[in-house]
Design a protein around this motif. Structure first.
Motif, PDB file in Angstrom:
ATOM      1  N   ASP A 316      32.540  76.986  47.197  1.00 58.68           N
ATOM      2  CA  ASP A 316      31.349  76.404  46.468  1.00 58.68           C
ATOM      3  C   ASP A 316      31.380  76.601  45.039  1.00 58.68           C
ATOM      4  O   ASP A 316      30.772  76.514  44.289  1.00 58.68           O
ATOM      5  CB  ASP A 316      30.108  76.492  47.077  1.00 58.68           C
ATOM      6  N   GLY A 317      32.690  76.926  44.413  1.00 56.94           N
ATOM      7  CA  GLY A 317      32.602  77.351  42.954  1.00 56.94           C
ATOM      8  C   GLY A 317      34.202  77.776  42.629  1.00 56.94           C
ATOM      9  O   GLY A 317      35.004  78.143  43.261  1.00 56.94           O
ATOM     10  N   ALA A 318      34.212  77.708  41.349  1.00 58.01           N
ATOM     11  CA  ALA A 318      35.721  78.113  40.584  1.00 58.01           C
ATOM     12  C   ALA A 318      36.010  79.345  41.099  1.00 58.01           C
ATOM     13  O   ALA A 318      35.006  80.165  40.969  1.00 58.01           O
ATOM     14  CB  ALA A 318      35.908  77.600  39.127  1.00 58.01           C
ATOM     15  N   GLY A 319      37.135  79.738  41.177  1.00 66.80           N
ATOM     16  CA  GLY A 319      37.464  81.280  41.515  1.00 66.80           C
ATOM     17  C   GLY A 319      37.154  81.718  42.757  1.00 66.80           C
ATOM     18  O   GLY A 319      37.452  82.957  43.135  1.00 66.80           O
ATOM     19  N   GLU A 320      36.655  80.803  43.667  1.00 61.97           N
ATOM     20  CA  GLU A 320      36.152  81.182  45.111  1.00 61.97           C
ATOM     21  C   GLU A 320      36.903  80.655  46.109  1.00 61.97           C
ATOM     22  O   GLU A 320      37.489  79.613  45.907  1.00 61.97           O
ATOM     23  CB  GLU A 320      34.697  81.054  45.415  1.00 61.97           C
ATOM     24  N   ALA A 321      37.437  81.358  47.073  1.00 61.44           N
ATOM     25  CA  ALA A 321      38.208  80.879  48.170  1.00 61.44           C
ATOM     26  C   ALA A 321      37.633  81.284  49.433  1.00 61.44           C
ATOM     27  O   ALA A 321      37.119  82.216  49.882  1.00 61.44           O
ATOM     28  CB  ALA A 321      39.532  81.549  48.328  1.00 61.44           C
ATOM     29  N   ALA A 322      37.793  80.025  50.522  1.00 62.45           N
ATOM     30  CA  ALA A 322      37.045  80.183  51.821  1.00 62.45           C
ATOM     31  C   ALA A 322      38.080  81.164  52.656  1.00 62.45           C
ATOM     32  O   ALA A 322      39.260  81.116  52.490  1.00 62.45           O
ATOM     33  CB  ALA A 322      37.042  78.935  52.296  1.00 62.45           C
ATOM     34  N   ILE A 323      37.584  81.971  53.328  1.00 63.52           N
ATOM     35  CA  ILE A 323      38.247  82.993  54.294  1.00 63.52           C
ATOM     36  C   ILE A 323      37.846  82.726  55.758  1.00 63.52           C
ATOM     37  O   ILE A 323      36.994  82.232  56.095  1.00 63.52           O
ATOM     38  CB  ILE A 323      37.779  84.409  53.874  1.00 63.52           C
ATOM     39  N   ALA A 324      38.838  83.003  56.450  1.00 63.57           N
ATOM     40  CA  ALA A 324      38.894  82.629  57.948  1.00 63.57           C
ATOM     41  C   ALA A 324      37.799  83.518  58.502  1.00 63.57           C
ATOM     42  O   ALA A 324      37.223  84.571  58.190  1.00 63.57           O
ATOM     43  CB  ALA A 324      40.277  83.117  58.450  1.00 63.57           C
ATOM     44  N   VAL A 325      37.408  83.040  59.682  1.00 60.89           N
ATOM     45  CA  VAL A 325      36.168  83.606  60.382  1.00 60.89           C
ATOM     46  C   VAL A 325      36.787  84.562  61.528  1.00 60.89           C
ATOM     47  O   VAL A 325      37.551  84.626  62.150  1.00 60.89           O
ATOM     48  CB  VAL A 325      35.727  82.437  61.155  1.00 60.89           C
ATOM     49  N   GLY A 326      35.688  85.667  61.544  1.00 64.26           N
ATOM     50  CA  GLY A 326      35.898  86.451  62.648  1.00 64.26           C
ATOM     51  C   GLY A 326      34.892  86.575  63.715  1.00 64.26           C
ATOM     52  O   GLY A 326      33.693  86.359  63.226  1.00 64.26           O
ATOM     53  N   ARG A 327      35.172  86.255  64.927  1.00 60.97           N
ATOM     54  CA  ARG A 327      34.132  85.976  65.674  1.00 60.97           C
ATOM     55  C   ARG A 327      34.283  86.715  67.207  1.00 60.97           C
ATOM     56  O   ARG A 327      35.389  86.687  67.721  1.00 60.97           O
ATOM     57  CB  ARG A 327      34.150  84.661  66.215  1.00 60.97           C
ATOM     58  N   LEU A 328      33.395  87.525  67.502  1.00 63.91           N
ATOM     59  CA  LEU A 328      33.230  88.337  68.847  1.00 63.91           C
ATOM     60  C   LEU A 328      31.854  88.335  69.576  1.00 63.91           C
ATOM     61  O   LEU A 328      30.788  88.185  68.881  1.00 63.91           O
ATOM     62  CB  LEU A 328      33.574  89.613  68.680  1.00 63.91           C
TER      63      LEU A 328
END
Length: 416
Positions: A316-328
């Motif tokens: 949602d902004g410059a310089g930010e990157a989505a990262i994968a989900v950890g789920r347990l």
């Protein structure tokens, strides 16, 4: 000491090792001391109500040549520790004055790796990054004490008054209240002119940093040459930070200001998070920290929004990157981590989904936002925070930590 006694087995042999029980019958003190300082003796003890080892400290009036009034004053100051609750301050469980034996008894958490001076001397090959992580935890503890109203000054901060859990990297300040016996211990060296205030702790913190980096013992008996020792510090930012602490009292920064010092800054290098390979991220700890959820960096607090909402991981902004989900999935909750990087830090959103049980009409859903600082935070300490905040079961606490570790491992693998 009998192993059975330490593990809470109260057979005939174990009972022979018990020297004392507290007035309420919850704590059993064993005979053999495990540590001794100038004013106190420390014994291992056991909380029979919940089944954990603790430390039992005794301050005796006779051996310390204290009048009844002085002993009462020390007891009053030591009891201040019962009101403190911070992840970098040793937790005090009970304190009372035993007038019949002219002593003070203090029950605290037990630290398996000893004090910071012992720990540092045992591990001589310590990276500057590890020193930074230790120093930052000490500062956070001091900032908490100094923010109290009225402010709490430790007054006798040294590396042997700071304690370590080696398996988790936790650093905690201890021995609060004993400075009453030596209120001007540092006066000859730091020149506070009789003004006993929080700047004394900042001076002492600077010497602790200098000792951690140089392995030179620095306390009131051994710190007359600190100016020369400071020149041995190779890292410029570390040397500058320490010099600020050891400067004139009226020019020293506060503990809170020091947390923003360039020496403690988190940096990004080649698109990676500085400190992301901190070994503590992969370390497994069985004892969970009771960290309050508002513990963060300088001026930055964890957001603990218990709200109904989705766990989105979109940029949602410059310089930010989505990262994968950890789920347990755990015992009572399913833990879903999403995060994004911004300015070299991880901004997490954790969704805790209640595990549906027969008869449940709706699924509990909680969203919690927080900033993860790889310089100081670990998956286990974070899980400890959540456990305290939301009364997680031991199983769910471990599952939460495992989910975060899984995410961190995946992210590190993607960056390599």
């Amino acid at each position: 000491m009998d192993e059975g006694a330490g593990s809470g087995q109260h057979g005939a042999d174990a009972d022979d090792e018990i020297a004392e029980v507290d007035p309420e019958g919850s704590y059993c003190r064993y005979k053999e001391p495990v540590g001794k300082g100038r004013f106190k003796t420390v014994f291992k003890a056991f909380n029979s109500q919940i089944g954990i080892d603790v430390a039992w400290c005794k301050v005796n009036a006779d051996s310390n040549h204290l009048s009844e009034q002085q002993l009462h004053s020390v007891a009053r100051d030591m009891m201040t520790g019962l009101e403190l609750d911070h992840p970098n301050i040793i937790k005090c469980f009970r304190c009372w004055q035993d007038q019949s034996h002219s002593c003070i008894n203090l029950i605290t958490e037990l630290f398996t790796s000893g004090n910071l001076r012992q720990y540092r001397n045992m591990h001589k090959h310590l990276d500057l990054k590890a020193v930074k992580r230790m120093a930052k935890q000490i500062l956070r503890g001091l900032a908490y004490l100094h923010s109290m109203s009225p402010s709490v000054t430790h007054g006798d901060l040294r590396c042997d008054k700071i304690y370590v859990n080696g398996h988790s990297g936790e650093i905690k300040i201890g021995d609060l209240g004993l400075a009453t016996l030596l209120p001007y211990r540092w006066e000859e060296h730091e020149g506070h002119g009789g003004a006993f205030d929080t700047s004394v702790d900042v001076f002492a913190f600077g010497l602790c940093m200098l000792e951690l980096i140089t392995l030179k013992q620095l306390d009131p008996q051994h710190c007359s040459e600190w100016q020369q020792i400071l020149l041995d510090v190779q890292d410029e930012e570390a040397r500058t930070c320490i010099a600020k602490c050891l400067g004139p009292a009226d020019q020293r920064p506060t503990a809170e200001q020091l947390l923003a010092d360039p020496f403690f800054a988190v940096r990004k290098e080649a698109g990676k998070l500085a400190g992301a390979l901190d070994p503590d991220l992969a370390a497994s700890t069985k004892s969970l920290s009771n960290m309050p959820m508002d513990q963060g960096g300088q001026g930055e607090k964890r957001r603990t929004d218990d709200a109904l909402g989705g766990a989105g991981g979109e940029s949602d902004g410059a310089g930010e990157a989505a990262i994968a989900v950890g789920r347990l999935k755990g015992e009572d909750y399913e833990f879903v981590f999403t995060a994004k990087t911004s300015e070299g830090k991880l901004h997490f959103q954790l969704t805790m989904l209640g595990v549906a049980k027969p008869g449940d009409e709706s699924q509990l859903k909680r969203d919690i936002e927080f900033v993860f600082d790889p310089e100081t935070d670990t998956a286990d300490t974070l899980a400890g925070e959540l456990s305290q905040q939301f009364q997680l079961s031991p199983t769910d606490t471990e599952i939460c930590a495992a989910a975060l570790k899984e995410y961190l491992a995946k992210e590190l693998g993607n960056e390599e």
